[in-house]
Design a protein around this motif. Structure first.
Motif, PDB file in Angstrom:
ATOM      1  N   ALA A 113      29.947  40.216  55.269  1.00 51.59           N
ATOM      2  CA  ALA A 113      31.130  40.196  54.412  1.00 51.59           C
ATOM      3  C   ALA A 113      32.372  40.713  55.140  1.00 51.59           C
ATOM      4  CB  ALA A 113      30.879  41.022  53.150  1.00 51.59           C
ATOM      5  N   LYS A 114      32.184  41.605  56.099  1.00 48.95           N
ATOM      6  CA  LYS A 114      33.326  42.165  56.830  1.00 48.95           C
ATOM      7  C   LYS A 114      33.757  41.312  58.024  1.00 48.95           C
ATOM      8  CE  LYS A 114      32.471  46.930  55.518  1.00 48.95           C
ATOM      9  NZ  LYS A 114      32.104  48.281  55.970  1.00 48.95           N
ATOM     10  N   ASN A 115      33.009  40.265  58.348  1.00 49.89           N
ATOM     11  CA  ASN A 115      33.333  39.437  59.501  1.00 49.89           C
ATOM     12  C   ASN A 115      34.277  38.312  59.071  1.00 49.89           C
ATOM     13  OD1 ASN A 115      33.436  38.003  61.867  1.00 49.89           O
ATOM     14  ND2 ASN A 115      31.222  38.050  62.227  1.00 49.89           N
ATOM     15  N   GLY A 144      24.143  52.983  55.440  1.00 49.40           N
ATOM     16  CA  GLY A 144      24.261  52.041  54.345  1.00 49.40           C
ATOM     17  C   GLY A 144      24.036  50.607  54.780  1.00 49.40           C
ATOM     18  N   TYR A 145      24.442  49.720  53.888  1.00 50.52           N
ATOM     19  CA  TYR A 145      24.211  48.290  54.101  1.00 50.52           C
ATOM     20  C   TYR A 145      25.460  47.507  53.770  1.00 50.52           C
ATOM     21  CZ  TYR A 145      19.346  49.462  54.687  1.00 50.52           C
ATOM     22  OH  TYR A 145      18.183  49.989  55.164  1.00 50.52           O
ATOM     23  N   GLU A 146      25.480  46.288  54.240  1.00 57.03           N
ATOM     24  CA  GLU A 146      26.630  45.419  54.054  1.00 57.03           C
ATOM     25  C   GLU A 146      26.163  44.109  53.430  1.00 57.03           C
ATOM     26  OE1 GLU A 146      29.986  43.315  56.914  1.00 57.03           O
ATOM     27  OE2 GLU A 146      28.738  44.903  57.729  1.00 57.03           O
ATOM     28  N   ASP A 147      27.006  43.534  52.585  1.00 55.81           N
ATOM     29  CA  ASP A 147      26.671  42.267  51.938  1.00 55.81           C
ATOM     30  C   ASP A 147      26.715  41.110  52.929  1.00 55.81           C
ATOM     31  OD1 ASP A 147      26.603  43.745  49.631  1.00 55.81           O
ATOM     32  OD2 ASP A 147      28.356  42.792  48.721  1.00 55.81           O
ATOM     33  N   ALA A 148      25.900  40.102  52.624  1.00 53.42           N
ATOM     34  CA  ALA A 148      25.947  38.830  53.359  1.00 53.42           C
ATOM     35  C   ALA A 148      26.557  37.793  52.427  1.00 53.42           C
ATOM     36  CB  ALA A 148      24.546  38.398  53.764  1.00 53.42           C
ATOM     37  N   ILE A 149      27.422  36.983  52.977  1.00 47.39           N
ATOM     38  CA  ILE A 149      27.967  35.859  52.238  1.00 47.39           C
ATOM     39  C   ILE A 149      27.178  34.623  52.647  1.00 47.39           C
ATOM     40  CG2 ILE A 149      29.983  34.379  51.902  1.00 47.39           C
ATOM     41  CD1 ILE A 149      31.696  36.894  52.322  1.00 47.39           C
TER      42      ILE A 149
END
Length: 155
Positions: A113-115, A144-149
């Motif tokens: 999501a941050k890319n 923590g974790y990051e969302d995937a789109i």
């Protein structure tokens, strides 16, 4: 494509050359075993080489998977010193072309999501956001974790 740039299929002998690029591009890169398992059978991939001088340089690569008529972009990397020069777009377009040639009707991928730069490249190529996987990727900070789109493209 400029005549000194060439796509060639990835094979097991390329792993040692591609792993430094994989490691430089991802906070949680594939290990050699995972990379090796994504060569052959239902997987396909190519590396992009600059053959403009006596010692060819690998600029980047992609790895895709084909199951029936759906392809998934599993990994795409551009050597960090070569990023921002349009090579990611060349790799993505080659992946799409190869997936189509292999009979894919739909292409899938997941992106952090941050890319934002990768997301824009995919959107500009015609991909659309389908859904989001909450907490899919370990965060690059290690906490923590990051969302995937999840994105798709219909051929």
């Amino acid at each position: 494509m400029t005549n000194y740039l060439k796509f060639t299929p990835i094979s097991n002998v390329d792993i040692n050359i591609l792993m430094p690029i994989e490691n430089a591009c991802h906070s949680h890169p594939w290990n050699e075993k995972t990379f090796t398992s994504c060569i052959g059978n239902r997987y396909f991939g190519e590396k992009l080489c600059d053959n403009s001088n006596d010692s060819p340089k690998i600029i980047g690569f992609y790895v895709g998977e084909l199951v029936i008529d759906e392809a998934t972009l599993m990994d795409i990397c551009v050597e960090p010193t070569e990023q921002g020069n349009g090579f990611g777009k060349k790799l993505l377009n080659q992946f799409i072309q190869q997936a189509k040639a292999k009979g894919a009707l739909k292409i899938w991928l997941e992106v952090r999501a941050k890319n934002i730069s990768a997301q824009m490249m995919y959107i500009n190529a015609g991909f659309i956001e389908i859904s989001r996987r909450t907490g899919y990727y370990p965060s690059s900070s290690g906490f923590g974790y990051e969302d995937a789109i999840v994105m798709s493209f219909s051929i």
